[in-house]
Write a protein that holds these residues in place. Structure first.
Motif, short mmCIF file in Angstrom:
data_model
loop_
_atom_site.label_atom_id
_atom_site.label_comp_id
_atom_site.label_asym_id
_atom_site.label_seq_id
_atom_site.Cartn_x
_atom_site.Cartn_y
_atom_site.Cartn_z
N UNK A 1 97.50 -1.45 -41.28
CA UNK A 1 96.81 -0.16 -41.20
C UNK A 1 95.51 -0.25 -41.98
N UNK A 2 94.43 0.17 -41.35
CA UNK A 2 93.14 0.27 -42.05
C UNK A 2 92.88 1.75 -42.29
N UNK A 3 92.73 2.14 -43.56
CA UNK A 3 92.48 3.54 -43.87
C UNK A 3 91.13 4.01 -43.33
N UNK B 1 96.61 -0.01 -31.57
CA UNK B 1 96.08 1.17 -32.27
C UNK B 1 96.68 2.45 -31.68
N UNK B 2 96.61 2.56 -30.37
CA UNK B 2 97.11 3.78 -29.71
C UNK B 2 98.61 3.95 -29.95
N UNK C 1 90.99 6.15 -39.41
CA UNK C 1 92.00 5.13 -39.73
C UNK C 1 92.39 4.41 -38.44
N UNK C 2 92.76 3.14 -38.56
CA UNK C 2 93.19 2.45 -37.34
C UNK C 2 94.24 1.39 -37.66
#
Lengths: 100, 93
Positions: free
Chosen positions: B55-57, A95-96, B74-75
């Motif tokens: 990608x999750x909005x 994520x980062x 988002x992540x």
């Protein structure tokens, strides 16, 4: 950020740089790691790699599926599927890293 | 099987390597996969599977206990898809 795909070759290159074995032997070790993980999973065992994640096997029951094109009902046989659950460390780094 | 057991199996097959080197080798492989995904790349290991990033909005979620709306940023999440060969082997083919 340009997206690219890594393969076995990139992993063995990393092993080669890290430990200083021959490229050949590095490639064999990468293969051997993947083989041992696969064999354990095929025998029904989960594989838990701390700070990486867990591979586990789930049994799926038989169910009735549908051919999306024809709408025809078809039985889906019971089967075993593999699921991967990433560790917190992996989730955090992914994520980062991608938000940069 | 856990990581130390995997290391032991590889060490047993390679008596010419020090156990600590086998640990570094195994650690390097997993670390390289994480690093690749952290850089937005895919790792494709034919026959075994492929690691990629999805990608999750951002969305409006809800606290299931209080019902309160919360903003979820988002992540980017790791994703693994099993390779065909391994999928077939799991089902005895």
């Amino acid at each position: 950020m340009s997206e690219s795909t890594l393969t076995r070759m990139d992993l063995s290159e990393a092993v080669f740089r890290e430990v200083g074995l021959s490229r050949n032997e590095s490639a064999e070790l990468v293969e051997s790691v993947l083989d041992h993980i696969s064999d354990a999973l095929v025998s029904g065992e989960s594989v838990k790699i701390s700070s990486f994640g867990t591979f586990s096997i789930r049994d799926k029951n038989e169910r009735v599926g549908r051919n999306p094109k024809t709408g025809e009902e078809v039985p889906i046989a019971p089967r075993r599927v593999l699921t991967f659950r990433p560790s917190h460390l992996m989730k955090e780094r992914v994520d980062v890293g991608n938000k940069k | 099987m856990i990581k130390s057991e995997l290391v032991q199996k590889i060490a047993d097959e390679n008596p010419h390597l020090y156990q600590r080197d086998v640990e570094r080798i195994v650690g390097t492989i997993f670390d390289e996969i994480i690093e690749a995904m952290a850089n937005g790349n895919r790792v494709e290991l034919r026959g075994f599977g492929a690691f990629s990033v999805k990608k999750r909005d951002s969305r409006t979620g809800r606290n299931p206990r209080t019902g309160e709306s919360v903003h979820v940023e988002e992540k980017y999440v790791p994703f693994f898809k099993t390779g065909k060969l391994l999928r077939d082997r799991l089902n005895g083919e």
